[in-house]
Design a protein around this motif. Structure first.
Motif, mmCIF file in Angstrom:
data_model
loop_
_atom_site.group_PDB
_atom_site.id
_atom_site.type_symbol
_atom_site.label_atom_id
_atom_site.label_comp_id
_atom_site.label_asym_id
_atom_site.label_seq_id
_atom_site.Cartn_x
_atom_site.Cartn_y
_atom_site.Cartn_z
ATOM 1 N N MET A 166 -2.618 -10.665 1.219
ATOM 2 C CA MET A 166 -2.135 -9.374 1.683
ATOM 3 C C MET A 166 -2.712 -8.214 0.867
ATOM 4 S SD MET A 166 -0.409 -7.814 3.934
ATOM 5 C CE MET A 166 0.819 -8.868 4.658
ATOM 6 N N SER A 167 -2.810 -8.341 -0.437
ATOM 7 C CA SER A 167 -3.291 -7.213 -1.259
ATOM 8 C C SER A 167 -4.741 -6.868 -0.927
ATOM 9 C CB SER A 167 -3.131 -7.514 -2.747
ATOM 10 O OG SER A 167 -3.914 -8.626 -3.118
ATOM 11 N N ILE A 168 -5.563 -7.861 -0.682
ATOM 12 C CA ILE A 168 -6.962 -7.598 -0.325
ATOM 13 C C ILE A 168 -7.028 -6.965 1.059
ATOM 14 C CG2 ILE A 168 -9.224 -8.645 0.142
ATOM 15 C CD1 ILE A 168 -8.532 -10.771 -1.972
ATOM 16 N N LEU A 169 -6.227 -7.466 2.002
ATOM 17 C CA LEU A 169 -6.199 -6.890 3.348
ATOM 18 C C LEU A 169 -5.717 -5.441 3.325
ATOM 19 C CD1 LEU A 169 -4.819 -10.010 5.243
ATOM 20 C CD2 LEU A 169 -7.088 -8.968 5.549
ATOM 21 N N GLU A 170 -4.709 -5.135 2.507
ATOM 22 C CA GLU A 170 -4.222 -3.758 2.375
ATOM 23 C C GLU A 170 -5.315 -2.862 1.800
ATOM 24 O OE1 GLU A 170 -1.519 -2.233 3.310
ATOM 25 O OE2 GLU A 170 -0.319 -3.931 3.979
ATOM 26 N N SER A 171 -6.034 -3.362 0.824
ATOM 27 C CA SER A 171 -7.131 -2.596 0.222
ATOM 28 C C SER A 171 -8.232 -2.327 1.248
ATOM 29 C CB SER A 171 -7.698 -3.367 -0.981
ATOM 30 O OG SER A 171 -8.808 -2.701 -1.511
ATOM 31 N N VAL A 188 -11.120 1.260 5.007
ATOM 32 C CA VAL A 188 -11.574 1.519 6.378
ATOM 33 C C VAL A 188 -10.935 2.800 6.912
ATOM 34 C CG1 VAL A 188 -11.508 0.653 8.757
ATOM 35 C CG2 VAL A 188 -12.140 -0.885 6.885
ATOM 36 N N SER A 189 -9.661 2.990 6.678
ATOM 37 C CA SER A 189 -8.991 4.209 7.150
ATOM 38 C C SER A 189 -9.601 5.453 6.516
ATOM 39 C CB SER A 189 -7.494 4.158 6.825
ATOM 40 O OG SER A 189 -6.880 3.160 7.580
ATOM 41 N N ARG A 190 -9.846 5.400 5.217
ATOM 42 C CA ARG A 190 -10.461 6.533 4.520
ATOM 43 C C ARG A 190 -11.856 6.814 5.079
ATOM 44 N NH1 ARG A 190 -9.548 4.844 -0.183
ATOM 45 N NH2 ARG A 190 -11.499 3.750 -0.539
ATOM 46 N N SER A 191 -12.620 5.787 5.333
ATOM 47 C CA SER A 191 -13.972 5.944 5.880
ATOM 48 C C SER A 191 -13.939 6.560 7.273
ATOM 49 C CB SER A 191 -14.693 4.596 5.926
ATOM 50 O OG SER A 191 -14.826 4.074 4.626
ATOM 51 N N ILE A 192 -13.004 6.124 8.105
ATOM 52 C CA ILE A 192 -12.876 6.682 9.459
ATOM 53 C C ILE A 192 -12.492 8.154 9.379
ATOM 54 C CG2 ILE A 192 -11.470 6.609 11.564
ATOM 55 C CD1 ILE A 192 -11.442 3.506 11.204
#
Length: 166
Positions: free
Chosen positions: A144-149, A154-158
């Motif tokens: 989960m921690s890697i997926l959250e990261s 990805v959100s920041r990049s978008i």
């Protein structure tokens, strides 16, 4: 049949070699002398001369004033290996599956130590597939921690890309 790695070769009639108003690669830049290129890649000049004398390099760097794109790619490829610490037996091993002249684009290939051969860099669709497979593995492992990261990145990049568009 030619190897797939041959698509990473620089050739005189390839599009990479055409002059452009805004050069996109080392192969669309003004020609360099062999000495200038050796200085850029931190290759000892005598090592470059020995590459020719030992039959690795297809042209004599001591007599060429300005290299064409094929010569430049060849000296950059072989010279980079030598400058990186390859001695003759390792050089022979690394280029065993390649064809002379060794004018390959280092930005398009990599040496795969597992398979002991040169490979083309993955395409965007291949990278996407690898990424999706990796995400599935993370889900299966409960990471989960890697997926959250990843989600945060990805959100920041978008968000950044959307700002650039508008």
């Amino acid at each position: 049949m030619k190897s797939h790695i041959e698509s990473a070769r620089v050739c005189l009639d390839c599009h990479d070699t055409q002059s452009t108003l805004f050069p996109l690669s080392d192969f669309s830049q003004q020609p360099l002398s062999p000495r200038e290129l050796c200085a850029r890649i931190n290759l000892n000049w005598m090592a470059a001369v020995r590459l020719f004398e030992n039959g690795w390099l297809s042209f004599d760097p001591a007599v060429v004033l300005k290299m064409n794109p094929v010569q430049s790619a060849e000296l950059r490829f072989l010279g980079g290996l030598v400058a990186g610490g390859c001695e003759e037996s390792m050089l022979r091993h690394l280029i065993a599956g390649l064809s002379k002249p060794y004018a390959y684009r280092l930005d398009r290939i990599y040496y795969d130590w597992d398979s002991q051969c040169w490979q083309l860099n993955p395409t965007a669709p291949e990278l996407e597939t690898q990424f999706e497979t990796w995400v599935e593995q993370l889900v299966d492992e409960g990471q989960m921690s890697i997926l959250e990261s990843l989600r945060s990145t990805v959100s920041r990049s978008i968000t950044d890309l959307n700002r650039l568009r508008y």
